[in-house]
Design a protein around this motif. Structure first.
Motif, short mmCIF file in Angstrom:
data_model
loop_
_atom_site.label_atom_id
_atom_site.label_comp_id
_atom_site.label_asym_id
_atom_site.label_seq_id
_atom_site.Cartn_x
_atom_site.Cartn_y
_atom_site.Cartn_z
N LEU A 23 0.81 -1.09 -0.17
CA LEU A 23 0.41 -0.09 0.03
C LEU A 23 0.56 1.45 -0.30
O LEU A 23 0.08 1.99 -0.06
CB LEU A 23 -1.22 0.26 1.20
N ALA A 24 1.80 1.44 1.04
CA ALA A 24 2.78 2.45 0.51
C ALA A 24 3.61 2.79 -0.59
O ALA A 24 3.59 3.98 -0.92
CB ALA A 24 3.81 2.39 2.04
N GLU A 25 4.33 1.55 -1.14
CA GLU A 25 4.03 1.72 -2.40
C GLU A 25 3.31 2.51 -3.47
O GLU A 25 3.61 3.52 -4.67
CB GLU A 25 5.30 0.37 -2.94
N ALA A 26 2.39 1.92 -3.71
CA ALA A 26 1.04 2.14 -4.66
C ALA A 26 0.38 4.14 -3.90
O ALA A 26 0.47 4.36 -4.84
CB ALA A 26 -0.33 0.83 -4.83
N ILE A 27 0.50 4.56 -3.14
CA ILE A 27 0.33 5.74 -2.60
C ILE A 27 1.52 6.53 -2.82
O ILE A 27 1.68 7.72 -3.92
CB ILE A 27 0.19 6.20 -0.76
N TRP A 28 2.90 6.29 -2.73
CA TRP A 28 3.76 6.62 -3.76
C TRP A 28 3.95 7.06 -5.09
O TRP A 28 4.09 7.85 -5.52
CB TRP A 28 5.30 6.13 -3.10
N ARG A 29 3.75 5.54 -5.68
CA ARG A 29 3.19 5.91 -7.16
C ARG A 29 2.48 7.04 -7.50
O ARG A 29 2.69 7.18 -8.67
CB ARG A 29 3.50 4.16 -7.28
N SER A 30 1.00 6.78 -6.19
CA SER A 30 0.63 7.47 -7.23
C SER A 30 0.69 8.46 -7.06
O SER A 30 0.68 9.76 -7.79
CB SER A 30 -0.56 7.30 -5.84
N MET B 276 -4.83 5.62 -7.35
CA MET B 276 -4.19 4.96 -7.21
C MET B 276 -4.40 3.67 -8.34
O MET B 276 -5.80 3.98 -8.19
CB MET B 276 -4.35 4.58 -5.62
N ASP B 277 -3.55 3.02 -8.03
CA ASP B 277 -3.77 1.31 -9.19
C ASP B 277 -4.40 0.95 -8.42
O ASP B 277 -3.58 0.20 -8.22
CB ASP B 277 -2.80 1.52 -10.31
N GLY B 278 -5.17 0.51 -8.30
CA GLY B 278 -5.01 -0.42 -7.29
C GLY B 278 -6.02 -1.94 -8.10
O GLY B 278 -5.08 -2.73 -6.86
N GLU B 279 -5.76 -2.41 -9.13
CA GLU B 279 -4.81 -3.40 -9.83
C GLU B 279 -3.63 -3.69 -9.22
O GLU B 279 -3.16 -4.91 -8.91
CB GLU B 279 -5.68 -3.37 -11.31
N ALA B 280 -2.90 -2.73 -9.71
CA ALA B 280 -1.43 -2.95 -9.76
C ALA B 280 -1.37 -3.09 -8.00
O ALA B 280 -0.25 -4.28 -8.09
CB ALA B 280 -0.41 -1.84 -9.97
N TYR B 281 -1.74 -2.33 -7.21
CA TYR B 281 -2.06 -3.06 -6.00
C TYR B 281 -2.20 -4.33 -5.04
O TYR B 281 -1.31 -4.98 -4.32
CB TYR B 281 -2.53 -1.70 -5.10
N VAL B 282 -2.95 -4.68 -5.54
CA VAL B 282 -4.00 -5.99 -5.09
C VAL B 282 -2.43 -7.47 -6.09
O VAL B 282 -2.27 -8.10 -5.30
CB VAL B 282 -5.18 -6.35 -5.95
N GLU B 283 -1.84 -6.72 -7.17
CA GLU B 283 -1.36 -7.30 -7.96
C GLU B 283 -0.02 -7.63 -7.14
O GLU B 283 0.75 -9.07 -6.91
CB GLU B 283 -1.33 -7.16 -9.10
N SER B 284 0.63 -7.04 -6.67
CA SER B 284 1.84 -6.67 -5.76
C SER B 284 1.12 -7.13 -4.57
O SER B 284 2.25 -8.07 -4.02
CB SER B 284 2.15 -4.87 -5.10
N ILE B 285 0.56 -7.62 -3.97
CA ILE B 285 0.35 -8.48 -2.55
C ILE B 285 0.14 -9.90 -3.25
O ILE B 285 0.58 -10.69 -2.66
CB ILE B 285 -1.25 -8.21 -1.97
N ARG B 286 -0.43 -9.89 -4.31
CA ARG B 286 -0.17 -11.53 -4.64
C ARG B 286 1.12 -11.98 -4.83
O ARG B 286 1.55 -12.86 -5.17
CB ARG B 286 -0.76 -11.96 -6.37
N ARG B 287 1.55 -10.63 -5.82
CA ARG B 287 3.26 -11.45 -5.53
C ARG B 287 4.59 -11.62 -4.38
O ARG B 287 4.43 -12.42 -4.65
CB ARG B 287 4.69 -10.29 -6.51
N ALA B 288 3.72 -10.47 -3.49
CA ALA B 288 4.11 -11.11 -2.35
C ALA B 288 3.72 -12.29 -1.43
O ALA B 288 4.57 -12.70 -0.71
CB ALA B 288 3.73 -9.44 -1.04
#
Length: 145
Positions: free
Chosen positions: A116-123, A130-142
């Motif tokens: 989330l912190a990274e998604a906010i920073w990118r936004s 904020m790109d919600g899809e990219a955020y969820v995808e980053s959680i899947r990668r984690a």
């Protein structure tokens, strides 16, 4: 206090008040209960939240190598709300995968907090929503690590 865009001081006061209600065993709203549950997970912040005006006025900067406890708790609270309503869509399933992988709820939440912190920073960097899809995808990668 604006419900959807509280000031820094209002957000901090909300966390302090929610924790005080928990300590004093006073009735609380559903959101205050959720906030107090988040604070409960962080005993390192309990004294700070009971510390009065100094804690509310203090600044924490990355240059000092410190994590802002109010920001940390607020991000946790945002994640709890996202999980409750599954927004962005798919976050709950990604969290469940992460929880299975990590085996510890708080550790899984901290992994999401990093995403989330990274998604906010990118936004903010891109001056874009904020790109919600990219955020969820980053959680899947984690969850895959």
């Amino acid at each position: 206090m604006s419900l959807f865009n509280p000031s820094r001081d209002q957000a901090r006061q909300f966390l302090v008040d929610a924790w005080k209600k928990r300590i004093d065993k006073l009735p609380a709203t559903a959101l205050e209960i959720m906030a107090a549950d988040v604070v409960q997970l962080h005993p390192e912040y309990h004294a700070l939240l009971g510390g009065g005006e100094e804690a509310l006025a203090r600044d924490w900067t990355p240059e000092q190598g410190e994590t802002n406890p109010f920001l940390h708790l607020s991000l946790h609270l945002a994640i709890e709300e996202q999980l409750q309503i599954d927004q962005p869509q798919g976050i709950r399933a990604a969290y469940e995968q992460l929880l299975i992988r990590r085996g510890d709820r708080h550790e899984a939440l901290h992994a999401i907090l990093d995403c989330l912190a990274e998604a906010i920073w990118r936004s903010q960097r891109d001056r874009a929503p904020m790109d919600g899809e990219a955020y969820v995808e980053s959680i899947r990668r984690a969850a895959g690590r």
